[in-house]
Design a protein around this motif. Structure first.
Motif, mmCIF file in Angstrom:
data_model
loop_
_atom_site.group_PDB
_atom_site.id
_atom_site.type_symbol
_atom_site.label_atom_id
_atom_site.label_comp_id
_atom_site.label_asym_id
_atom_site.label_seq_id
_atom_site.Cartn_x
_atom_site.Cartn_y
_atom_site.Cartn_z
ATOM 1 N N PRO A 1 -8.991 -1.849 4.583
ATOM 2 C CA PRO A 1 -8.927 -0.591 4.749
ATOM 3 C C PRO A 1 -7.541 -0.253 4.176
ATOM 4 O O PRO A 1 -7.246 0.974 3.741
ATOM 5 C CB PRO A 1 -8.856 -0.279 6.427
ATOM 6 N N TYR A 2 -6.816 -1.324 4.172
ATOM 7 C CA TYR A 2 -5.307 -0.926 3.485
ATOM 8 C C TYR A 2 -5.475 -0.767 2.092
ATOM 9 O O TYR A 2 -4.920 0.508 1.692
ATOM 10 C CB TYR A 2 -4.537 -2.295 3.358
ATOM 11 N N GLU A 3 -6.252 -1.264 1.161
ATOM 12 C CA GLU A 3 -6.538 -0.809 -0.094
ATOM 13 C C GLU A 3 -7.491 0.466 -0.390
ATOM 14 O O GLU A 3 -7.019 1.205 -1.141
ATOM 15 C CB GLU A 3 -7.282 -1.723 -0.703
ATOM 16 N N ILE A 4 -8.240 0.674 0.631
ATOM 17 C CA ILE A 4 -8.871 1.985 0.423
ATOM 18 C C ILE A 4 -8.275 3.055 0.859
ATOM 19 O O ILE A 4 -8.193 3.971 -0.249
ATOM 20 C CB ILE A 4 -10.182 1.825 1.742
ATOM 21 N N ALA A 5 -7.501 2.985 1.840
ATOM 22 C CA ALA A 5 -6.466 4.243 2.177
ATOM 23 C C ALA A 5 -5.557 4.370 0.976
ATOM 24 O O ALA A 5 -5.199 5.490 0.853
ATOM 25 C CB ALA A 5 -5.778 3.978 3.553
ATOM 26 N N SER A 6 -4.856 3.367 0.548
ATOM 27 C CA SER A 6 -3.842 3.367 -0.337
ATOM 28 C C SER A 6 -4.481 4.022 -1.841
ATOM 29 O O SER A 6 -3.787 4.983 -2.207
ATOM 30 C CB SER A 6 -3.128 2.054 -0.817
ATOM 31 N N VAL B 1 0.833 -1.287 -0.105
ATOM 32 C CA VAL B 1 0.030 0.290 0.007
ATOM 33 C C VAL B 1 0.939 1.132 0.068
ATOM 34 O O VAL B 1 2.043 1.336 0.614
ATOM 35 C CB VAL B 1 -0.972 0.220 1.269
ATOM 36 N N LEU B 2 0.415 2.440 -0.525
ATOM 37 C CA LEU B 2 0.869 3.605 -0.462
ATOM 38 C C LEU B 2 0.843 4.081 0.847
ATOM 39 O O LEU B 2 -0.365 3.971 1.348
ATOM 40 C CB LEU B 2 0.306 4.584 -1.695
ATOM 41 N N ASP B 3 1.695 4.556 1.368
ATOM 42 C CA ASP B 3 1.650 5.160 2.894
ATOM 43 C C ASP B 3 2.264 6.481 2.960
ATOM 44 O O ASP B 3 3.100 6.909 2.093
ATOM 45 C CB ASP B 3 2.275 4.175 4.018
ATOM 46 N N ASP B 4 1.869 7.305 4.101
ATOM 47 C CA ASP B 4 2.251 8.421 4.310
ATOM 48 C C ASP B 4 1.788 9.029 5.747
ATOM 49 O O ASP B 4 0.715 8.872 5.939
ATOM 50 C CB ASP B 4 1.563 9.542 3.321
#
Length: 348
Positions: free
Chosen positions: A322-327, A98-101
Motif C-alpha cells: 500500500p505504500y507504493e500503491i498510494a505513492s 513514498v510521496l505523501d500528502d
C-alpha cells in the motif's frame, strides 16, 4: 513505572512480496509511550533478506505507535528499516521514499482467502464447492462455514481497540474469501494501518490453525474470483473543486501512466486482471460510472456532485504494497496541472 511489551513490526527484504516480521522488547514508562520515547532497535538482517551474514546489522526506526489490545500493557510499533547508522533508509524501506500528502485520503479494500490444509476454507478435499453466487455477503453455514465469521469479527474488534481506522468487513465472491476496509488520511498513515491490520489478522489466525492467502489469484486459471486491494482515493482538490474537465485530464494521466501503476500494483496481476471476474485487462485502461469491470470505477456520487469526491482504482491486488500503491496514485495526480482560479471560475 510500568513495564510495556513493545512489539516492533517491520517489512522484510523478500521479493516480490515483503513479509511482516515482529519481535518484542520490554521497556519501562510512566504511561503509554509516545513515538518520541521509543528507541531505535537493531536486528539480524541476514535472517530477513536485508543483509549479509558478515555484516548483518539493521536498525528498526519506530514511525507509528498503537495500543495492542491482545497483550497486557502491549504496544504495536510500526517501524521502518534503516541501515546501521540509524539514519539512512534500507533499500527495502519503501515507506521512507513514498510521496505523501495529508490532504490525500485513501480507503483500501483488502481481500484475502482463509486457507486450511492447502485449500480455501470450506472447499472439499477434492474438487470444488458450489459455484460463485451465494458467497458474497453471504449468511449461513453452507456459505461461510463455522469459523470464518468468528475470526473476522474478532479481527474487527482488535483493530478498533488498537485505534486502527477499520471501516468494515464482508464475505467476498469466492468461498473462503473475505475483505476488510481501512481508511486513512495521507499515504503513510493509510498504508501503516493496512500493514498493521494484516499483522493482526495473521497473528489472530495462529490460534485457529488457519492461514491467510494473500496471493491475487490462488486458484489459478479457474472460474473463481481473485483477490484485489481496491484503492479509493481523493485529494483536497478533488473533493472541494474537481470538475469534469479536471476529471478528464486526470483520467488521461492515469491512462498514460498505466504501466507505472501496474508495476507497483502487486505481482502476478496478469493472472487476475484478465478482463473477467470484475476486472479490466492488464493491458487496457478504462473508466466508467459504477463499472466494476473498469480500471477506475467512478461512483455516481462523484458525478452527481459535479465531478467531486473520490474515485476507485480497482487494479491493485491483494498482495500489493500500500505504500507504493498510494505513492504512485499521488504521483499521477500530481502530474495534472491545477489552475485553481481558472477551474473555480469554470465550476461556478
Amino acid at each position: 513505572m510500568t513495564k510495556y511489551k513493545l512489539e516492533y513490526i517491520w517489512l522484510d527484504g523478500h521479493e516480490p512480496v515483503q513479509n511482516l516480521r515482529g519481535k518484542t522488547q520490554i521497556k519501562e514508562f510512566a504511561e503509554f509511550p509516545t513515538l518520541e520515547q521509543l528507541p531505535l532497535w537493531g536486528f539480524d538482517g541476514s535472517s530477513t533478506n536485508q543483509a549479509e551474514g558478515r555484516s548483518s546489522d539493521c536498525v528498526l526506526k519506530p514511525v507509528a505507535v498503537y495500543p495492542d489490545p491482545e497483550r497486557t500493557n502491549g504496544v504495536l510499533v510500526m517501524c521502518e528499516v534503516m541501515m546501521p547508522d540509524g539514519v539512512t533508509p534500507h533499500v527495502s524501506n519503501k515507506r521512507a521514499t513514498v510521496l505523501d500528502d495529508d490532504g490525500a485520503w485513501f480507503g483500501f479494500e483488502q481481500e484475502y482467502f482463509f486457507y486450511k490444509n492447502g485449500r480455501p476454507l470450506g472447499f472439499p478435499e477434492a474438487g470444488y464447492p458450489a459455484p460463485q453466487g451465494p458467497y458474497y455477503t453471504g449468511v449461513g453455514y453452507s456459505n461461510v462455514g463455522d469459523v470464518a465469521r468468528k475470526i473476522v469479527e474478532e479481527h474487527l474488534d482488535v483493530c478498533l481497540a488498537a485505534g486502527i481506522n477499520h471501516e468494515g468487513i464482508n464475505a467476498e465472491v469466492a468461498k473462503g474469501q473475505w475483505e476488510f476496509q481501512i481508511f486513512g488520511k495521507g499515504s503513510r498513515k493509510a498504508a501503516d494501518e493496512v500493514w498493521l491490520a494484516r499483522y493482526l489478522m495473521l497473528r489472530l489466525t495462529e490460534k485457529y490453525g488457519i492461514d491467510i492467502e494473500w496471493h491475487c489469484k490462488p486458484l489459478g486459471d479457474t472460474d473463481w474470483n481473485g483477490s484485489g486491494m481496491h484503492a479509493n482515493f481523493s485529494t483536497t482538490y478533488m473533493r472541494e473543486v474537481g470538475g469534469k474537465e479536471y476529471f478528464e485530464d486526470l483520467m488521461a494521466a492515469f491512462e498514460s501512466a498505466r504501466a507505472d501503476h501496474i508495476a507497483v500494483y502487486g505481482p502476478d496481476n496478469h493472472m487476475r486482471l484478465t478482463g473477467k471476474h470484475e476486472t479490466q485487462s492488464i493491458h487496457t485502461f478504462s473508466y466508467g460510472i459504477a463499472d466494476r469491470g473498469a480500471s477506475i470505477r467512478v461512483p455516481h456520487s462523484f458525478v452527481n456532485s459535479g465531478y467531486r469526491g473520490y474515485l476507485e482504482d480497482r487494479r491493485p491486488n491483494s498482495q500489493g504494497n500500500p505504500y507504493e500503491i498510494a505513492s504512485q496514485i499521488l504521483k499521477t495526480i500530481a502530474s495534472v496541472p491545477v489552475e485553481i482560479e481558472q477551474r473555480l471560475a469554470a465550476a461556478e
